[in-house]
Design an enzyme around this catalytic site. Structure first.
Site, PDB file in Angstrom:
ATOM      1  N   SER A 119       3.754 -21.708 -19.187  1.00  0.00           N
ATOM      2  CA  SER A 119       3.839 -21.850 -20.646  1.00  0.00           C
ATOM      3  C   SER A 119       5.234 -22.324 -21.060  1.00  0.00           C
ATOM      4  O   SER A 119       5.660 -23.387 -20.630  1.00  0.00           O
ATOM      5  CB  SER A 119       3.458 -20.514 -21.298  1.00  0.00           C
ATOM      6  OG  SER A 119       3.266 -20.667 -22.680  1.00  0.00           O
TER       7      SER A 119
ATOM      8  N   ASP B 226      -7.765 -23.521 -22.603  1.00  0.00           N
ATOM      9  CA  ASP B 226      -6.435 -23.169 -23.117  1.00  0.00           C
ATOM     10  C   ASP B 226      -6.385 -23.529 -24.602  1.00  0.00           C
ATOM     11  O   ASP B 226      -6.554 -24.692 -24.976  1.00  0.00           O
ATOM     12  CB  ASP B 226      -5.362 -23.947 -22.337  1.00  0.00           C
ATOM     13  CG  ASP B 226      -3.960 -23.471 -22.640  1.00  0.00           C
ATOM     14  OD1 ASP B 226      -3.639 -23.292 -23.842  1.00  0.00           O
ATOM     15  OD2 ASP B 226      -3.170 -23.278 -21.698  1.00  0.00           O
TER      16      ASP B 226
ATOM     17  N   HIS C 185      -5.351 -19.344 -22.526  1.00  0.00           N
ATOM     18  CA  HIS C 185      -3.954 -19.507 -22.144  1.00  0.00           C
ATOM     19  C   HIS C 185      -3.360 -18.241 -21.493  1.00  0.00           C
ATOM     20  O   HIS C 185      -2.747 -18.311 -20.442  1.00  0.00           O
ATOM     21  CB  HIS C 185      -3.135 -19.903 -23.378  1.00  0.00           C
ATOM     22  CG  HIS C 185      -1.713 -20.249 -23.080  1.00  0.00           C
ATOM     23  ND1 HIS C 185      -1.338 -21.470 -22.552  1.00  0.00           N
ATOM     24  CD2 HIS C 185      -0.567 -19.540 -23.227  1.00  0.00           C
ATOM     25  CE1 HIS C 185      -0.022 -21.492 -22.389  1.00  0.00           C
ATOM     26  NE2 HIS C 185       0.464 -20.333 -22.794  1.00  0.00           N
TER      27      HIS C 185
END
Ligand SMILES: *[C@@H]1O[C@H](CO)[C@@H](O)[C@H](O)[C@H]1NC(C)=O
Ligand SMILES: *[C@@H]1O[C@H](CO)[C@@H](O)[C@H](O)[C@H]1NC(C)=O
Ligand SMILES: *[C@@H]1O[C@H](CO)[C@@H](O)[C@H](O)[C@H]1NC(C)=O
Ligand SMILES: *[C@@H]1O[C@H](CO)[C@@H](O)[C@H](O)[C@H]1NC(C)=O
Ligand SMILES: *[C@@H]1O[C@H](CO)[C@@H](O)[C@H](O)[C@H]1NC(C)=O
Ligand SMILES: *[C@@H]1O[C@H](CO)[C@@H](O)[C@H](O)[C@H]1NC(C)=O
Ligand SMILES: *[C@@H]1O[C@H](CO)[C@@H](O)[C@H](O)[C@H]1NC(C)=O
Ligand SMILES: *[C@@H]1O[C@H](CO)[C@@H](O)[C@H](O)[C@H]1NC(C)=O
Ligand SMILES: *[C@@H]1O[C@H](CO)[C@@H](O)[C@H](O)[C@H]1NC(C)=O
Length: 485
Positions: free
Chosen positions: A240, A387, A419
């Protein structure tokens, strides 16, 4: 591809917790902040700063109050990657499991505009390495037990506050337990303050340079700490916000640091385009990261910062003071402070100000992947098909672009989860990929050359959701599952 099977005994141990996990997962659906589905706790380390007036013997002071962070005279004239200062045994207190010691390096780097800059890397030494600085003649010295693997690990900084740099906050805890797991595998873990001295969150070139120079600097002295330099292997990993830094590092490596060998990069849940991800994070529990990203991306861009300050509302509930207040917040503070807000409400012309070229041009130059080079090291990408922060096709397009340019990439697209789930679901595969590349034995099938894209169906492993205390002081203590969870 193959995966390590879960041990039935471990599953039995937590069988009673599985129902709770499922329930929390349902409750957390649609949210984008990293929550531990079991405890509901926001899982990132930004929530915690060392106590403000802790005794100097317990914690290092914040960077702005710590003279060690001031580079020595003449530092600008040194080469990128030069060591400016080293601090052995840096942390008075280590709160990360499986680490026996730390050291820090202040080093020269280059910012997004190619101006001379500096930053700090913090290196965690695994317990397994504890006798490796003894003289080689010592009966306790055992070269084959000493570390040769080192991973540049990008923590998701997510903050525009220089006093929320990883080198400072990691004193309290790590974000997800990934450091603990890498240390359990016997690797040094090196964490760069990749946002640099101004906390340029989302400045990709800055992040890449700072990580490459951290690697150069640390490798130039790590032999003093017993790292086996004759067989050293360097990995790179981020998820991320951390993947943002890792990906720019991988892209820039060939042009900026051709002298450096990176043996593997692991990039999870990447967000290739900041415009897309900011639009998706707005109006949700993630809106605070839109604020910190706009602040971070303009730190090094005087014209864009001037535009921002001019376009922020002077009064009303969504005003400039409130917006700029985020420069004193950790990522977690910002998530709390701006949760659910429409960040465009802070601008005089709303969304149009965000879409203005004064903002979008700096984003294009510094926060869009695929424009700064091709990763030449073997790479593992993993991302959830669903995601919700960044569409999987943006990452697929980047992977395809790199593969067409001769890259060696394994790309896992998980058909399950979003995610946050993929952060946990992907961890074991990320670790196995790093083991394969650093130690030569990982339980994952990797293409020798070229690329392989696989749709995988990997459910969440509830063991990985258990907080660190569960293993150390809670019901899991004494189970002898070092490195598990
Ligand atoms: C690797 O994974 C495969 C398939 O899940 C499993 O059969 C094998 O035992 C694993 N090997 C190791 C060393 O864990
Ligand atoms: C710590 O700081 C707070 C305010 O910042 C103060 O009220 C408190 O007395 C201090 N404690 C010690 C032990 O110095
Ligand atoms: C950094 O670089 C920019 C553009 O190259 C330049 O305009 C600026 O003056 C530089 N700033 C410093 C502090 O050197
Ligand atoms: C380091 O040496 C001591 C004394 O010989 C020994 O007890 C300890 O297990 C060694 N540590 C490791 C990680 O091998
Ligand atoms: C040295 O370390 C290796 C790898 O950890 C281990 O297999 C071996 O038993 C150790 N040797 C001694 C003498 O402790
Ligand atoms: C980034 O995404 C935005 C929309 O989300 C798009 O307008 C822009 O063209 C993209 N940039 C690049 C370089 O693909
Ligand atoms: C800015 O917003 C804050 C928080 O809503 C509020 O307390 C403050 O009065 C506002 N300032 C102005 C000048 O409107
Ligand atoms: C600034 O943030 C702090 C918490 O970090 C909060 O207490 C304060 O009210 C905020 N000020 C404004 C103007 O939003
Ligand atoms: C990804 O998919 C969306 C929706 O289908 C589309 O609008 C966008 O252009 C695609 N992006 C890329 C990079 O393929």
């Amino acid at each position: 591809m193959t995966l390590l099977p879960r041990l039935p005994s471990r599953l039995l141990v937590v069988a009673g917790l599985l129902l709770a996990t499922t329930v929390s997962l349902v409750a957390a659906a649609g949210a984008s902040v990293h929550h531990n589905p079991l405890t509901g706790e926001v899982v990132n380390f930004y929530g915690e700063r060392p106590p403000p007036n802790a005794t100097v013997h317990k914690y290092l002071p914040p960077p702005s109050k710590d003279d060690w962070y001031k580079p020595p005279d003449g530092w600008e004239a040194t080469k990128p990657g030069a060591v400016l200062r080293t601090r052995p045994h840096a942390y008075p207190t280590i709160n990360i499991r499986n680490a026996i010691d730390t050291f820090q390096v202040l080093y020269r780097t280059t910012d997004s505009r190619n101006n001379a800059s500096w930053s700090v890397a913090t290196v965690f030494i695994p317990k397994s390495h504890e006798n490796c600085t003894l003289p080689t003649s010592s009966p306790s010295y055992n070269a084959s037990a000493c570390s040769h693997g080192i991973v540049a690990y990008e923590v998701p900084s997510d903050s525009a506050d220089p006093d929320a740099a990883p080198s400072y906050l990691l004193q309290m805890r790590e974000p997800y337990g990934e450091m603990r797991d890498m240390l359990a595998r016997g690797w040094f873990v090196m964490v760069p303050d990749y946002e640099g001295p101004g906390a340029s969150f989302c400045a990709g070139v800055q992040a890449g340079h700072a990580t490459l120079d951290a690697s150069r600097a640390v490798l130039s002295i790590a032999g003093q700490f017993g790292l086996q330099m004759d067989r050293v292997k360097l990995g790179l990993w981020g998820y991320s916000g951390g993947a943002f830094a890792a990906e720019f590092t991988a892209e820039l490596a060939e042009s900026y640091a051709p002298d450096l060998t990176i043996d593997a990069s692991v990039i999870g849940g990447s967000s290739p385009n900041l415009t897309t991800v900011d639009e998706r994070m707005n109006n949700k529990d993630t809106a605070g990261l839109v604020v910190t990203s706009i602040l971070g991306i303009t730190v090094q861009q005087p014209a864009a910062r001037e535009f921002l300050l001019k376009q922020l509302q002077p009064t009303g509930p969504f005003n400039a003071t409130r917006f700029m207040n985020a420069t004193t917040m950790t990522g977690a503070d910002a998530l709390d402070a701006f949760s659910g807000q429409n960040v465009f409400d802070y601008f005089v012309n709303g969304r149009d100000d965000w879409a203005n070229p004064a903002m979008q041009d700096v984003i294009h130059d510094d926060a869009v992947m695929g424009l700064h080079g091709v990763p030449r090291m073997p790479s593992f990408y993993y991302k959830a098909e669903h995601d919700e922060m960044s569409p999987v096709n943006e990452t697929a397009a980047i992977v395809e672009q790199f593969c067409n340019a001769g890259a060696n990439i394994l790309f896992h697209r998980n058909t399950l989860g979003g995610h946050n789930d993929e952060l946990w679901s992907g961890r074991l595969r990320a670790l196995e990929y790093l083991s394969a590349k650093l130690d030569g034995h990982g339980n994952i099938t990797i293409p020798a050359t070229g690329c392989a894209t696989l749709d995988v169906t990997i459910p969440l492993d509830p063991l990985y959701l258990l907080p660190d205390w569960w293993w150390t002081e809670g019901p899991g203590a004494g189970l002898g599952l070092a490195g598990a969870g």
